[in-house]
Scaffold this active site. Structure first.
Site, PDB file in Angstrom:
ATOM      1  N   ASP A 261       8.233  99.786  55.983  1.00  0.00           N
ATOM      2  CA  ASP A 261       7.035  98.944  55.915  1.00  0.00           C
ATOM      3  C   ASP A 261       7.355  97.620  55.242  1.00  0.00           C
ATOM      4  OD1 ASP A 261       3.679  99.276  54.471  1.00  0.00           O
ATOM      5  OD2 ASP A 261       4.402  98.247  56.270  1.00  0.00           O
TER       6      ASP A 261
ATOM      7  N   LYS B  50       9.523  92.894  59.010  1.00  0.00           N
ATOM      8  CA  LYS B  50       9.582  93.552  60.327  1.00  0.00           C
ATOM      9  C   LYS B  50      10.909  93.298  61.033  1.00  0.00           C
ATOM     10  CE  LYS B  50       5.764  94.649  58.787  1.00  0.00           C
ATOM     11  NZ  LYS B  50       5.834  95.823  57.865  1.00  0.00           N
TER      12      LYS B  50
ATOM     13  N   ASP C 270       5.735 101.590  60.063  1.00  0.00           N
ATOM     14  CA  ASP C 270       4.417 100.969  60.147  1.00  0.00           C
ATOM     15  C   ASP C 270       4.498  99.707  61.005  1.00  0.00           C
ATOM     16  OD1 ASP C 270       2.055  99.380  57.867  1.00  0.00           O
ATOM     17  OD2 ASP C 270       1.699 100.565  59.670  1.00  0.00           O
ATOM     18  N   ASN C 271       3.381  99.275  61.581  1.00  0.00           N
ATOM     19  CA  ASN C 271       3.243  97.963  62.228  1.00  0.00           C
ATOM     20  C   ASN C 271       4.070  97.767  63.487  1.00  0.00           C
ATOM     21  OD1 ASN C 271       3.511  97.129  58.889  1.00  0.00           O
ATOM     22  ND2 ASN C 271       1.558  96.915  59.985  1.00  0.00           N
TER      23      ASN C 271
ATOM     24  N   GLU D 164      -4.612  97.989  59.382  1.00  0.00           N
ATOM     25  CA  GLU D 164      -5.405  98.356  58.199  1.00  0.00           C
ATOM     26  C   GLU D 164      -6.672  97.504  58.053  1.00  0.00           C
ATOM     27  OE1 GLU D 164      -2.115  97.866  58.154  1.00  0.00           O
ATOM     28  OE2 GLU D 164      -1.532  96.328  56.742  1.00  0.00           O
TER      29      GLU D 164
HETATM   30  O1  611 Z   1       4.395  91.612  56.810  1.00  0.00           O
HETATM   31  C1  611 Z   1       4.041  92.751  56.546  1.00  0.00           C
HETATM   32  N1  611 Z   1       4.729  93.520  55.727  1.00  0.00           N
HETATM   33  C2  611 Z   1       5.905  92.984  55.101  1.00  0.00           C
HETATM   34  C3  611 Z   1       6.035  93.688  53.810  1.00  0.00           C
HETATM   35  C4  611 Z   1       6.931  93.314  52.939  1.00  0.00           C
HETATM   36  C5  611 Z   1       7.032  94.024  51.659  1.00  0.00           C
HETATM   37  O2  611 Z   1       8.376  94.402  51.460  1.00  0.00           O
HETATM   38  C6  611 Z   1       8.987  93.408  50.673  1.00  0.00           C
HETATM   39  S1  611 Z   1      10.280  92.746  51.548  1.00  0.00           S
HETATM   40  C7  611 Z   1      11.634  93.736  51.278  1.00  0.00           C
HETATM   41  C8  611 Z   1      11.581  94.927  50.586  1.00  0.00           C
HETATM   42  C9  611 Z   1      12.761  95.634  50.448  1.00  0.00           C
HETATM   43  N2  611 Z   1      13.920  95.185  50.957  1.00  0.00           N
HETATM   44  C10 611 Z   1      13.942  94.027  51.632  1.00  0.00           C
HETATM   45  C11 611 Z   1      12.807  93.281  51.806  1.00  0.00           C
HETATM   46  C12 611 Z   1       7.980  92.349  50.352  1.00  0.00           C
HETATM   47  O3  611 Z   1       8.158  91.853  49.057  1.00  0.00           O
HETATM   48  C13 611 Z   1       6.689  93.103  50.523  1.00  0.00           C
HETATM   49  O4  611 Z   1       6.364  93.848  49.373  1.00  0.00           O
HETATM   50  C14 611 Z   1       2.780  93.296  57.105  1.00  0.00           C
HETATM   51  C15 611 Z   1       1.919  92.400  57.698  1.00  0.00           C
HETATM   52  C16 611 Z   1       0.712  92.855  58.214  1.00  0.00           C
HETATM   53  N3  611 Z   1      -0.137  91.903  58.839  1.00  0.00           N
HETATM   54  O5  611 Z   1      -1.237  92.290  59.347  1.00  0.00           O
HETATM   55  O6  611 Z   1       0.212  90.706  58.872  1.00  0.00           O
HETATM   56  C17 611 Z   1       0.337  94.198  58.140  1.00  0.00           C
HETATM   57  C18 611 Z   1       1.224  95.099  57.537  1.00  0.00           C
HETATM   58  O7  611 Z   1       0.895  96.445  57.442  1.00  0.00           O
HETATM   59  C19 611 Z   1       2.437  94.666  57.019  1.00  0.00           C
HETATM   60  O8  611 Z   1       3.264  95.601  56.471  1.00  0.00           O
HETATM   61 MG    MG Z   2       2.623  97.581  56.949  1.00  0.00          MG
END
Ligand code: 611
Ligand code: MG
Length: 214
Positions: free
Chosen positions: A141, A144, A169-170, A199
């Site tokens: 998660d 992406k 997810d996603n 969500e």
């Molecule tokens: O962008 C999305 N998720 C990216 C999540 C990223 C998470 O993981 C680390 S990156 C990391 C962590 C560990 N290692 C490397 C990088 C970031 O600091 C954040 O905490 C997302 C976007 C939407 N949306 O609707 O736009 C909906 C969702 O459910 C999503 O998950």
């Molecule tokens: Mg997500």
């Protein structure tokens, strides 16, 4: 100074959830995100699918990529058998700081190891650092465009066994097309799509469950 959304989400947990009660923490975050400020937690609808997969796998070792505020960390950890371990990787120190407090409020610190840093740096080190052989469940998660390269790293470092489950997810929104193509076409995986919604919205999204065949 102005608070951040994760800080406001944490305040909502501390105000509305009961210490030591993971379900009340999940409920407080979902209420905040549905009625106050949207945030990118897996959410209540996809969260039920996540719960059913965790219960089915009954994992002793879990890897989560992307902690954010710890919502799915709490959902997963609250369902783990005794002595099971969840390692969650988070890149952003501010998110990690909030997640630690959310996990603590739920009373799940014993089951969770939050590791700060990039998945690509940490995946190669997990065996030696945490005495892990393989993961029974991996929840993806995070960024992406990292799902596919990190899955290949996880394979390369022998972190999967026959029957290990990847849950992503996603896969529709925001979408992970290269990852989806890979797990659906590779003979090493049996993949299944669980249709749901992004969500707190009516937009289509879903989870992809992929069993590693070894
Ligand atoms: O962008 C999305 N998720 C990216 C999540 C990223 C998470 O993981 C680390 S990156 C990391 C962590 C560990 N290692 C490397 C990088 C970031 O600091 C954040 O905490 C997302 C976007 C939407 N949306 O609707 O736009 C909906 C969702 O459910 C999503 O998950
Ligand atoms: Mg997500």
């Amino acid at each position: 100074t102005q608070s951040t959304r994760p800080q406001r989400l944490l305040s909502a947990v501390q105000k509305n959830a009961t210490r030591g009660d993971p379900r009340s923490v999940v409920k407080a975050i979902d209420h905040f995100c549905r009625h106050k400020e949207w945030a990118m937690n897996v959410g209540d609808e996809k969260g039920c699918i996540l719960d059913s997969v965790v219960t089915e796998v009954n994992p002793h070792t879990v890897l989560e990529l992307g902690t954010y505020c710890g919502y799915s960390t709490v959902r997963i950890a609250s369902l783990l058998p005794p002595h099971a371990k969840l390692i969650t990787l988070e890149f952003n120190p501010d998110y990690a700081a909030v997640a630690r407090q959310v996990i603590a409020w739920a009373g799940l610190e014993e089951k969770v190891q939050l590791v700060e840093g990039a998945s690509s740096d940490w995946i190669p080190k997990l065996k030696e650092q945490f005495g892990i052989q393989t993961f029974d469940l991996v929840f993806l998660d995070h960024w992406k465009d990292r799902y596919l390269p990190d899955t290949k790293l996880i394979e390369e470092f022998g972190l999967l066994r026959k029957g290990s489950v990847l849950l992503a997810d996603n896969v529709i929104c925001p979408g992970t097309p290269d990852y989806l193509e890979y797990v659906r076409s590779s003979p090493q995986y049996k993949s299944q799509y669980f249709k749901s919604h992004l969500e707190y919205t009516k937009v289509e999204d879903g989870l992809e469950k992929s069993v590693f065949l070894g």
